[in-house]
Design a protein around this motif. Structure first.
Motif, PDB file in Angstrom:
ATOM      1  N   GLY A   1       0.818  -1.206   0.000  1.00  0.00           N
ATOM      2  CA  GLY A   1       0.000   0.000   0.000  1.00  0.00           C
ATOM      3  C   GLY A   1       0.849   1.253   0.000  1.00  0.00           C
ATOM      4  O   GLY A   1       0.551   2.229  -0.703  1.00  0.00           O
TER       5      GLY A   1
ATOM      6  N   THR B   1       2.382   1.640  -3.447  1.00  0.00           N
ATOM      7  CA  THR B   1       1.363   2.147  -4.370  1.00  0.00           C
ATOM      8  C   THR B   1       1.225   3.651  -4.223  1.00  0.00           C
ATOM      9  O   THR B   1       1.163   4.394  -5.218  1.00  0.00           O
ATOM     10  N   ASN B   2       1.177   4.132  -2.990  1.00  0.00           N
ATOM     11  CA  ASN B   2       1.110   5.570  -2.757  1.00  0.00           C
ATOM     12  C   ASN B   2       2.322   6.279  -3.354  1.00  0.00           C
ATOM     13  O   ASN B   2       2.198   7.326  -3.997  1.00  0.00           O
TER      14      ASN B   2
ATOM     15  N   HIS C   1       1.952   6.500  -7.106  1.00  0.00           N
ATOM     16  CA  HIS C   1       0.920   7.437  -7.545  1.00  0.00           C
ATOM     17  C   HIS C   1       1.324   8.885  -7.302  1.00  0.00           C
ATOM     18  O   HIS C   1       0.829   9.791  -7.978  1.00  0.00           O
TER      19      HIS C   1
ATOM     20  N   ALA D   1     -12.778   9.455   1.697  1.00  0.00           N
ATOM     21  CA  ALA D   1     -12.689   8.451   0.643  1.00  0.00           C
ATOM     22  C   ALA D   1     -11.357   8.490  -0.089  1.00  0.00           C
ATOM     23  O   ALA D   1     -11.214   7.861  -1.127  1.00  0.00           O
ATOM     24  N   ASP D   2     -10.374   9.219   0.423  1.00  0.00           N
ATOM     25  CA  ASP D   2      -9.104   9.320  -0.290  1.00  0.00           C
ATOM     26  C   ASP D   2      -8.325   8.018  -0.143  1.00  0.00           C
ATOM     27  O   ASP D   2      -7.956   7.643   0.968  1.00  0.00           O
ATOM     28  N   PRO D   3      -8.036   7.313  -1.240  1.00  0.00           N
ATOM     29  CA  PRO D   3      -7.356   6.016  -1.141  1.00  0.00           C
ATOM     30  C   PRO D   3      -5.963   6.111  -0.528  1.00  0.00           C
ATOM     31  O   PRO D   3      -5.548   5.224   0.222  1.00  0.00           O
TER      32      PRO D   3
ATOM     33  N   ILE E   1      -6.231   6.324   3.213  1.00  0.00           N
ATOM     34  CA  ILE E   1      -6.673   5.041   3.767  1.00  0.00           C
ATOM     35  C   ILE E   1      -5.525   4.043   3.792  1.00  0.00           C
ATOM     36  O   ILE E   1      -5.335   3.306   4.769  1.00  0.00           O
ATOM     37  N   ARG E   2      -4.715   4.021   2.713  1.00  0.00           N
ATOM     38  CA  ARG E   2      -3.565   3.093   2.691  1.00  0.00           C
ATOM     39  C   ARG E   2      -2.548   3.454   3.761  1.00  0.00           C
ATOM     40  O   ARG E   2      -1.955   2.569   4.395  1.00  0.00           O
TER      41      ARG E   2
END
Length: 362
Positions: free
Chosen positions: A266, A269-270, A273, A320-322, A325-326
Motif C-alpha cells: 500500500g 502504491t502511494n 501514484h 474516501a481518499d485512497p 486510507i492506505r
C-alpha cells in the motif's frame, strides 16, 4: 432454608472455593486477607465482601486496578449468584450459591526459609519458591518455564484491559445504533461518537503490542519487501517507475510476512501514484538501537497536508481518499506489530515513510 454463598475461580485449573460469611472478609494480596489472591494487579487491601440479610455485599477499597462486576467497574454493589467479579486485571471469580456449607480451604505451607546450607538460587528462583511449595532442586526446572509463565501473565493482563474497556466500547456502540435508527443524522455528532471508539481500539492494539507481542518466527526483511514489490510491480511498470531495494540480507524482523507485505505494498502504491512517470522509489533499511528502520522514499509531489491529517485521523474530511486510507492501514498494521510509522513530506519534492520495527529477541 439457610443460604450459603462462595466465590469460585472461572479460569485455569484452580478448583478452590472461597466461602463467604456474615463477618466482613478482606480480599487482596495481604497475608491477613480472608480471601488471598496472589496476583500482582490485585492490591494488598483490594476489596471487602460479606453476607447481610441473605445478600452478598461487595465494596472496593480504593484498589489501583479496580473491581468489576459483569464488566462494570464498581465501588459498592450487591451481588447475585452467577455474577462474574474481576479483581485487578486477571482474577475472575463467580458468585455461587449452595444448600450446604463449603469447607474452608487450608493455606499451603510454604516451608522454612532457605538457609545457607541450601544450594544457591537466583532471584527469580527465590521468588518462585516463595509462591509455590517447591524444593530448590525443582527450582531450576521452573526457571526454564519462567518465559512461558510471564507470557501467560501478560495475556491475562491484556484480557483484563480488554474487560476494562468493554463498558466504554458498549456505550459508544449504543450511540451509533441510535444514529442508525434516526431519520436524520448529524455527521459531526456521529464522528464525535466514532472517534472515541477508534481511540479505544487503537489504545488496546498499542498496549497489546507493547505488553504482549504476538510470538512469531523471525523472517528476513528483504523477503517481506520483495513480496510487497511483486504485489505492485505491474502497476508501477505501467508508469515505468523503478523500485531500488537496498536491504542487508541479515536483517530479520518478527512479523507476519503476508500482513507486513500487504501494508508495504500500500505504501509503495502511494509512492508510485505520487511520483512522475519514470521516477525512482527507494526502499532502504538498517539496524538501529531502537530496532530495524525501514524507509520508503519517492521523488514525487509529496502528500498534501489534508492527506497526512487523514492518515492519523480517519474521520477527517477526505474520508474516501485512497492514499490516506492506505497510510492509515499501514500504520495500524505496524503498530499491531509493536512498531511505529511516521511520514515526512515536502510538496513538490517527495515523501519519506519511516517504519521502526522491534528487533527479535534471540
Amino acid at each position: 432454608m439457610e443460604r450459603f454463598f462462595y466465590l469460585t475461580p472461572v479460569m485455569g485449573e484452580d478448583r478452590s472455593r472461597y466461602p463467604l460469611t456474615d463477618k466482613p472478609q478482606l480480599v487482596g494480596r495481604s497475608e491477613r486477607a480472608g480471601i488471598i489472591l496472589r496476583e500482582p494487579t490485585v492490591s494488598r487491601r483490594h476489596a471487602r465482601i460479606h453476607i447481610r440479610d441473605d445478600e452478598v455485599h461487595l465494596e472496593d477499597l480504593g484498589s489501583k486496578h479496580g473491581t468489576f462486576v459483569n464488566s462494570r467497574r464498581v465501588q459498592q454493589v450487591r451481588l447475585k449468584p452467577g455474577d462474574l467479579v474481576v479483581f485487578g486485571l486477571a482474577v475472575v471469580l463467580r458468585l455461587e450459591e449452595g444448600d450446604s456449607p463449603v469447607a474452608v480451604q487450608e493455606r499451603p505451607e510454604i516451608g522454612p526459609p532457605f538457609g545457607s546450607e541450601e544450594p544457591s538460587m537466583t532471584l527469580t528462583q527465590r521468588a518462585l519458591a516463595r509462591k509455590v511449595p517447591i524444593s530448590p532442586a525443582d527450582a531450576g526446572a521452573l526457571e526454564e518455564m519462567a518465559p512461558i509463565r510471564d507470557h501467560a501473565l501478560k495475556l491475562t493482563r491484556l484480557g483484563g484491559l480488554t474487560l476494562e474497556l468493554l463498558p466504554s466500547v458498549y456505550g459508544q456502540l449504543s450511540k451509533l445504533s441510535d444514529f442508525a435508527e434516526a431519520d436524520q443524522v448529524d455527521l459531526e455528532e456521529m464522528r464525535g461518537a466514532i472517534k472515541p471508539l477508534l481511540d479505544m481500539v487503537t489504545q488496546l492494539v498499542e498496549v497489546g503490542a507493547r505488553i504482549c507481542p504476538e510470538p512469531r518466527a523471525p523472517v528476513a526483511l528483504i523477503e517481506v519487501v520483495q513480496l510487497a514489490v511483486q504485489r505492485v510491480s505491474e502497476d508501477l511498470a505501467r508508469r515505468q517507475i523503478a523500485v531500488d531495494v537496498r536491504i542487508p540480507a541479515q536483517l530479520r524482523v518478527r512479523v507476519d510476512a503476508d500482513q507486513m507485505s500487504a501494508a508495504l505494498s500500500g505504501l509503495l502504491t502511494n509512492a508510485g501514484h505520487q511520483s512522475l512517470d519514470g521516477a525512482l522509489v527507494e526502499v532502504v533499511a538498517r539496524s538501529d538501537t531502537g530496532g530495524v528502520v525501514l524507509k520508503i522514499a519517492d521523488q514525487g509531489y509529496g502528500y498534501p497536508e489534508e492527506i497526512l491529517n487523514q492518515a492519523f485521523d480517519p474521520l477527517g474530511s477526505a474520508l474516501a481518499d485512497p492514499a490516506a486510507i492506505r497510510l492509515w492501514e499501514a500504520r495500524r498494521a505496524v503498530v499491531a506489530l509493536g512498531g511505529m510509522l511516521t511520514v515526512k513530506s515536502n510538496e513538490g519534492v517527495g515523501a519519506v515513510v519511516r517504519i521502526v520495527l522491534p528487533v527479535p529477541r534471540r
